[in-house]
Structures are given as C-alpha cells and as structure tokens.
Design an enzyme around this catalytic site. Sequence first.
Site, PDB file in Angstrom:
ATOM      1  N   ARG A 141     -18.404 -51.675 143.037  1.00 43.41           N
ATOM      2  CA  ARG A 141     -16.808 -51.198 142.832  1.00 43.41           C
ATOM      3  C   ARG A 141     -15.766 -52.190 142.839  1.00 43.41           C
ATOM      4  O   ARG A 141     -14.616 -51.633 142.656  1.00 43.41           O
ATOM      5  CB  ARG A 141     -16.513 -49.892 143.317  1.00 43.41           C
ATOM      6  CG  ARG A 141     -17.499 -48.719 143.238  1.00 43.41           C
ATOM      7  CD  ARG A 141     -16.858 -47.251 143.431  1.00 43.41           C
ATOM      8  NE  ARG A 141     -16.892 -47.155 144.826  1.00 43.41           N
ATOM      9  CZ  ARG A 141     -16.312 -46.043 145.435  1.00 43.41           C
ATOM     10  NH1 ARG A 141     -15.873 -45.124 144.575  1.00 43.41           N
ATOM     11  NH2 ARG A 141     -16.004 -45.780 146.678  1.00 43.41           N
ATOM     12  N   ASP A 142     -15.995 -53.484 143.130  1.00 50.38           N
ATOM     13  CA  ASP A 142     -15.308 -54.232 143.187  1.00 50.38           C
ATOM     14  C   ASP A 142     -15.596 -55.736 142.605  1.00 50.38           C
ATOM     15  O   ASP A 142     -15.461 -56.524 143.675  1.00 50.38           O
ATOM     16  CB  ASP A 142     -14.518 -54.262 144.674  1.00 50.38           C
ATOM     17  CG  ASP A 142     -13.132 -55.130 144.627  1.00 50.38           C
ATOM     18  OD1 ASP A 142     -12.402 -55.127 143.551  1.00 50.38           O
ATOM     19  OD2 ASP A 142     -12.337 -55.470 145.624  1.00 50.38           O
ATOM     20  N   VAL A 143     -16.282 -55.870 141.702  1.00 47.14           N
ATOM     21  CA  VAL A 143     -16.839 -56.976 141.132  1.00 47.14           C
ATOM     22  C   VAL A 143     -15.671 -57.858 140.725  1.00 47.14           C
ATOM     23  O   VAL A 143     -15.081 -57.474 139.695  1.00 47.14           O
ATOM     24  CB  VAL A 143     -18.193 -56.684 140.376  1.00 47.14           C
ATOM     25  CG1 VAL A 143     -18.730 -58.125 139.741  1.00 47.14           C
ATOM     26  CG2 VAL A 143     -19.162 -55.925 140.851  1.00 47.14           C
TER      27      VAL A 143
END
Length: 211
Positions: A141-143
């Site tokens: 969820r935060d690539v």
Amino acid sequence: AGTLGEGGYGSVMKLFDDDGGMFAGKIFSTDSENSNPYTDSYSSSCTDSETPTLGLETGVLREMAFFASQKTMGLSHPNILSAECVAQINGEICLVLPHMERSLEDVITKAQWLSNADRLSVIKQVLCGLSHMHANGFMHRDVKSANILLDSQNNAYLADFSLVKPVNISCSSPTSKGAAKGAKHTRGCGTPTYTAPEVVSGSDYGTKADS
C-alpha cells in the site's frame, strides 16, 4: 552515529555494533498525540476497524508485526527488507535494519544513474518481492521509489511496511471472486502521487492496487 533520514513516524539513525558492523536504526516516537490520520489498524480482517495501542502509532505496530511475520509465517524473501532485532534507545523503540546504500528515489533525484541491466534487475526484484507478499495475503500500500532500497550491488529491497495490510484469502486470493472485486480498506492511504485511483476514490481494492 548520525541521522540517515526522517519519516512520518520518527527518524532513521546510523548504528554500529561492537564489531563495527553498520546498521540502520528506525526509531519510532511513542507520542500518540501525533498520530497519522491516514493510517488504519493492523488487522487480519478485510476491514479497518481497530485502534492503536501501547502508545505507538498503528503504522509502527503494523510494521513490527510484519517483520515478526517474516519469521513466523514464512514471509522472508531476498527482495523484502528484514529486521535484525527490536531494541530500545533512550526510551524509544528502535527497529534495527540492514544498512543500505541508497533508495531508488536517491537514484532518481540525485542522478545516480543505473545501467540498463541494473534497471531491469531492480524492476524484476521489486515485482518478485511484491508477488511474494501478495501470495501470502499482504498488501504493501505504499510502493514508491523512496521505499525501494538498494545495496552496494544494486540488489533491490521493498521497505517501509507501516501501511502493510493482511487481507483474507477471500479478499486477496488470485483464484477468488473477492480478489477481482477487492474489499473495503482505508481510503486515501499511501503517498498521493503513487496511489492507485481506486484507493483515492474509496472504491473496494485489493493487492492489484500495489501494481
């Protein structure tokens, strides 16, 4: 000995052991008043409904739990950063991590060019790491470039698991109907310029939002 960077949950310090080995220490503040409104709970369910505990932000607890899961659930992977240990420094919780040379963001912003072969290798390694997470029922969820670290040989590692979310098989399995439709998770989490449209809009989403 020296600060490597600052983040939403605290700072990253350069640490040394008794033998001179270098590590990165991710030090978390226990000030619960400075919570991040874009974080949600670490839950094994498909919804986000729990509240932070222990005076630490939810993202901190989520990251610590994910590192623990690498040992207990077989989540270890050559392209996923692992923690050496958890320590306490001056009363603050510290995750001791391998020291990395730079992030992919450094490569981009500081014109530290990679060869074409290294670029392809980094892409492949990041996708392998993500595939392993997804196969085990986790979303990152935060690539983004700042969360992809490179060692001295330009091997790539997914890092920063403060927004990682376990999802039920019914929500994330590639063979399930739920995977295609996604499931209810927190809207707008992550970094806006890297966030998938379905996450921004509040639509149901699943592991495909990491792509």
